[in-house]
Write an enzyme that holds these catalytic residues in place. Structure first.
Site, PDB file in Angstrom:
ATOM      1  N   PHE A   1       0.817  -1.215   0.000  1.00 57.92           N
ATOM      2  CA  PHE A   1       0.000   0.000   0.000  1.00 57.92           C
ATOM      3  C   PHE A   1       0.849   1.264   0.000  1.00 57.92           C
ATOM      4  CE2 PHE A   1      -3.245  -2.931   1.455  1.00 57.92           C
ATOM      5  CZ  PHE A   1      -4.429  -2.401   0.959  1.00 57.92           C
ATOM      6  N   ASP A   2       0.500   2.169  -0.896  1.00 66.34           N
ATOM      7  CA  ASP A   2       1.002   3.530  -0.839  1.00 66.34           C
ATOM      8  C   ASP A   2       0.342   4.203   0.370  1.00 66.34           C
ATOM      9  OD1 ASP A   2       2.122   6.048  -1.765  1.00 66.34           O
ATOM     10  OD2 ASP A   2       0.091   6.547  -2.428  1.00 66.34           O
ATOM     11  N   VAL A   3       0.898   5.329   0.811  1.00 63.22           N
ATOM     12  CA  VAL A   3       0.331   6.038   1.968  1.00 63.22           C
ATOM     13  C   VAL A   3      -0.477   7.267   1.552  1.00 63.22           C
ATOM     14  CG1 VAL A   3       0.871   7.367   4.050  1.00 63.22           C
ATOM     15  CG2 VAL A   3       2.065   5.231   3.597  1.00 63.22           C
TER      16      VAL A   3
ATOM     17  N   LYS B   1      10.033   5.386  -5.553  1.00 60.16           N
ATOM     18  CA  LYS B   1       9.114   4.974  -6.619  1.00 60.16           C
ATOM     19  C   LYS B   1       9.135   6.047  -7.701  1.00 60.16           C
ATOM     20  CE  LYS B   1       5.619   4.880  -3.792  1.00 60.16           C
ATOM     21  NZ  LYS B   1       4.244   4.785  -3.258  1.00 60.16           N
TER      22      LYS B   1
ATOM     23  N   ASP C   1      -2.400   5.669  -5.571  1.00 58.16           N
ATOM     24  CA  ASP C   1      -3.140   6.690  -6.331  1.00 58.16           C
ATOM     25  C   ASP C   1      -2.326   7.312  -7.448  1.00 58.16           C
ATOM     26  OD1 ASP C   1      -1.539   8.091  -4.216  1.00 58.16           O
ATOM     27  OD2 ASP C   1      -2.360   9.848  -5.232  1.00 58.16           O
TER      28      ASP C   1
END
Length: 228
Positions: free
Chosen positions: A8-10, A154, A180
């Site tokens: 998961f991205d934050v 990233k 996102d």
């Protein structure tokens, strides 16, 4: 799909970065006795976004982004400031922001018992760890990978490889990243052959060459993809 590991991205995936950023910026500008007008906020956000895109492409360092952005912004309004000092003060304010994206907490509480969950995020380590802890989300993840700690960001393949090497029994075919950002999360996944899920709550049009495996408009849709 047989997924076992969810990455998961934050920011703007689990935590509402826009809300945290707006609050921190307003407090920072007020501390300088400057009106936090919409014009000033937009000047900052546009300049900042451009700098981070350069960072993602490896054109400038993280330190250059952080230590020059406020100096450049205030120069637009004919005000000279110490970029490093302003960044430090902003960082203190930003660390207080841990608002959750709608549906993030119940989603993670549901998934962590069935999957190995990890955080993969760009940003400053101290800030990201503090925000995750204060939101109560850190306890659900087996590991947290922040670009500052890895030495890469990233969408660089090296960032993902760093993470993969530190996830026990990691399988590329059994893993999915949720984020996102088309330019960092989805592009990074494409570069390393990882399945991806683009979280697109604003229904933006994807005009890039970065193709997600899945696309969702709300976090409530994710279990339909990963839960058999």
């Amino acid at each position: 799909m047989g997924y076992k590991t969810l990455l998961f991205d934050v920011d703007d995936t689990l935590l509402d970065f826009k809300a945290a950023e707006d609050s921190a910026l307003k407090r920072l500008f007020q501390s300088e006795k400057i009106d936090a007008s919409q014009e000033l906020l937009m000047v900052y956000k546009n300049l900042n976004a451009g700098l981070w895109r350069q960072f993602e492409r490896g054109e400038i360092s993280r330190e250059e982004v952080l230590n020059t952005r406020f100096k450049r912004v205030f120069a637009e309004f004919n005000k000279q400031v110490d970029g490093f000092a302003m960044e430090s003060r902003y960082r203190e304010f930003l660390e207080d922001g841990h608002q959750l994206i709608d549906g993030a907490k119940p989603l993670i509480e549901r998934l962590y018992r069935e999957f190995d969950l990890y955080i993969v995020t760009n940003g400053v380590s101290k800030t990201q760890y503090r925000r995750l802890k204060d939101s109560g989300m850190d306890q659900y993840f087996r590991g947290i990978f922040v670009s500052e700690d890895t030495g890469f960001q990233k969408p660089m393949p090296e960032f993902f490889k760093y993470c993969f090497e530190r996830i026990p029994a990691f399988s590329l075919q059994e893993s999915l990243i949720i984020g996102d950002s088309l330019s960092s999360d989805i592009r990074g996944a494409n570069l390393v052959g990882l399945d991806s899920c683009w979280f697109n709550p604003h229904k933006d049009v994807n005009s890039s060459e970065n193709t997600p495996t899945f696309e969702i408009e709300s976090l409530e849709e994710l279990p339909k993809i990963v839960v058999g």
